[in-house]
Design an enzyme around this catalytic site. Structure first.
Site, mmCIF file in Angstrom:
data_model
loop_
_atom_site.group_PDB
_atom_site.id
_atom_site.type_symbol
_atom_site.label_atom_id
_atom_site.label_comp_id
_atom_site.label_asym_id
_atom_site.label_seq_id
_atom_site.Cartn_x
_atom_site.Cartn_y
_atom_site.Cartn_z
ATOM 1 N N GLU B 165 57.554 -3.374 43.714
ATOM 2 C CA GLU B 165 56.425 -2.876 43.650
ATOM 3 C C GLU B 165 56.117 -1.679 42.655
ATOM 4 O O GLU B 165 57.007 -0.603 42.719
ATOM 5 C CB GLU B 165 55.655 -2.625 44.854
ATOM 6 C CG GLU B 165 56.371 -1.819 45.940
ATOM 7 C CD GLU B 165 56.989 -0.513 45.403
ATOM 8 O OE1 GLU B 165 56.169 0.275 45.104
ATOM 9 O OE2 GLU B 165 58.330 -0.265 45.811
ATOM 10 N N GLY B 307 61.454 2.660 43.998
ATOM 11 C CA GLY B 307 60.614 1.318 43.739
ATOM 12 C C GLY B 307 60.907 0.518 42.517
ATOM 13 O O GLY B 307 61.874 0.422 41.891
ATOM 14 N N GLU B 308 59.970 -0.261 42.277
ATOM 15 C CA GLU B 308 59.889 -1.094 41.127
ATOM 16 C C GLU B 308 60.904 -2.287 41.121
ATOM 17 O O GLU B 308 60.894 -3.056 40.118
ATOM 18 C CB GLU B 308 60.308 -0.345 39.796
ATOM 19 C CG GLU B 308 59.314 0.775 39.370
ATOM 20 C CD GLU B 308 60.192 1.545 37.986
ATOM 21 O OE1 GLU B 308 60.788 0.947 37.521
ATOM 22 O OE2 GLU B 308 59.344 2.505 37.645
ATOM 23 N N GLY B 309 61.523 -2.566 42.222
ATOM 24 C CA GLY B 309 62.518 -3.429 42.356
ATOM 25 C C GLY B 309 63.844 -2.932 42.107
ATOM 26 O O GLY B 309 64.626 -3.640 42.052
#
Lengths: 343, 343
Positions: B165, B307-309
């Site tokens: 995310e 984050g961001e995966g």
């Protein structure tokens, strides 16, 4: 490329280890300058940021890159198995070398999955080292030969080197070398290896203790401890670690046996393992302690204890990812992303 | 392939989560039968052995395989940023989405490095959720819409799904959702996010505390807590987690925000996250606590907090390696390796 120095004696090895080159501080500076410009909050990639700078330092270039990953697995046979220190019979060493060659072992699957180039070197597995509970495992010439095989294995171009081993009996060797290098008690350094318990485990501890007492007063230094209680595959790992430093190839060590072999270099010349990351912490009991003594933080902690370089190759994917982020990410300026905290 | 169920209301979502299918116990049995035949001491691959059995359970096949890795990153905007809870201005969310699309972010490099297929879904980032300190972030329809976007993102065939995310303000949302789901004190769940400190950090804690007190008595259940204090990207993550279960795609969660979103499912229906591994433990303070509450062990612990995966995709290489070992290794019989401890 630095010309590889040949080693024929323990004295040659000592000179080599004393003369290992340092990091490329200019490459590190460029890494540290670029990192905060990348589109992420400062420090948000955690350990990956340290790994990028470490790669730059020891590859001697910026940006660092990890395209070609080499895996070198050394196998050796151990005279100390006469004491029943392993759950498996000694012929498993040769059987597993055949399994490596046929592509059936864990390290084959991991190397394929990672796109790493695997080579296996069986070092005189038909000729075990001498039982180190009652004498030196190798004479100086044998030690230098195995060390040189490790050095030679690093020829060819690679961006990262993963080191592993196979040898029934070699966690006993790792325990004795670690205990010899760092003191403490034999039981602190001795684990279940391939899976011994009960009486056999107690006996393994006593063999480690006996060996270290036997060699204590005569071992000249850390390298001599490795000669006396190591094995050919451990000597080769030390040789590969040293050669990689000369060739500016950062190294990923695997588990207890690989780290114990490399530790002899650090003890002989502190800083000698600065170009090495440790891929994982093994479930083998002495490894965590050894990493503390070496001030090394493993990249992974997954309860593995197989050797073969499996933990090193798994961790190499993280090192490759670190390089990819550092080299490939856009800067705040390039991406038009606001980089200034508003406060 | 199970036909995807549409959701339009919170009631639909509740029915969906209540009806999530269980593991394939026959595939697990076959994994557990094969594992001890492979050429390694029992248990020597540690966590990788658990991961293989988990993959078989939730892919519903044996041997499991991880060829196609999908990465889905959801972005959303948050009304709660009016309270100054982030170190970065809210327009960074859209700027980073553009960076994802241009290939400049960390998640792009990691996806490329891993061979994973990345898709980014910006969910109405021009229309922030409402400030959840003073009312629900989303009404039921908005929540169901975002949840359905997450579900739809899982269409297409993949062997493993990594979820991430982006959303300035969303660690405040993660803290409020976690605190709402599991109690304790707001300060236990609130971290520095992108890097706030001092007064702003104290204020962030007070906003989390205030929000949870505000919604405490009116929130109907865990899913309603997610609607009230989550964001559109968190709702989409929950939707993707649920859809992946229906489609027999094991999931890798990323850091604090992804796990907090998914936690609403586990609280509503214990076992609802059994098909999810957590890729890494974030440096964001609440994540470790959240993992304890969920009884999840992260695969990596590298001090990351982006984050961001990113942590999920890094960990996916380990999951792929586990499948490769389980499926590809030779058995003792095939390799002619002695498998019987001699004792």
């Amino acid at each position: 490329m630095v010309v590889q120095r040949s080693v024929r004696t323990l004295g040659d090895i000592r000179r080599l280890i004393r003369g290992l080159p340092g990091p490329d501080s200019s490459a590190v500076e460029r890494a540290l300058e670029r990192e905060p410009q990348l589109t992420k909050p400062p420090g948000a990639l955690g350990r990956l940021e340290d790994v990028s700078a470490w790669l730059a330092a020891w590859q001697g270039r910026h940006p660092p890159s990890v395209e070609r990953i080499g895996v070198r697995v050394f196998a050796g046979s151990h005279g100390v198995v006469v004491h029943g220190v392993s759950a498996y019979p000694p012929e498993v060493t040769a059987q597993m070398v055949a399994n490596f060659e046929a592509g059936g072992a864990a390290i084959n699957q991991l190397s394929n999955s990672t796109g790493a180039e695997l080579r296996v070197e069986a070092i005189e597995i038909g000729r075990p080292t001498r039982d180190f509970a009652v004498g030196p495992a190798m004479n100086e010439e044998e030690f230098a030969e195995a060390f040189a095989i490790g050095m030679d294995s690093v020829a060819g171009s690679m961006d990262l080197l993963c080191l592993g081993e196979m040898g029934i009996g070699n966690t006993t060797s790792a325990a004795a070398v670690s205990h010899g290098l760092f003191g403490g008690e034999a039981r602190d350094w001795t684990g279940a290896g391939t899976g011994i318990d009960g009486e056999a485990f107690i006996h393994k501890i006593s063999i480690v203790s006996k060996a270290v007492r036997f060699h204590k007063d005569t071992a000249a230094d850390g390298l001599d401890i490795l000669r006396r209680m190591g094995g050919r595959e451990l000597a080769a790992i030390a040789g590969a670690v040293a050669a990689a430093r000369l060739r500016r190839i950062p190294v990923v060590l695997d588990g207890y046996v690989s780290t114990a072999a490399a530790a002899a270099i650090e003890v002989f010349n502190p800083g000698g393992l600065d170009h090495c990351e440790v891929g994982h912490v093994s479930a083998e009991v002495g490894h965590r302690r050894l990493l503390q003594r070496l001030n090394k933080r493993p990249l992974l902690d997954l309860g593995m204890r197989l050797g073969e370089g499996t933990g090193a190759v798994l961790a190499s994917t993280i090192i490759r990812a670190a390089a990819a982020c550092h080299a490939g990410m856009a800067t705040f300026a390039q991406a038009g992303v606001s980089d200034k905290p508003k406060g």
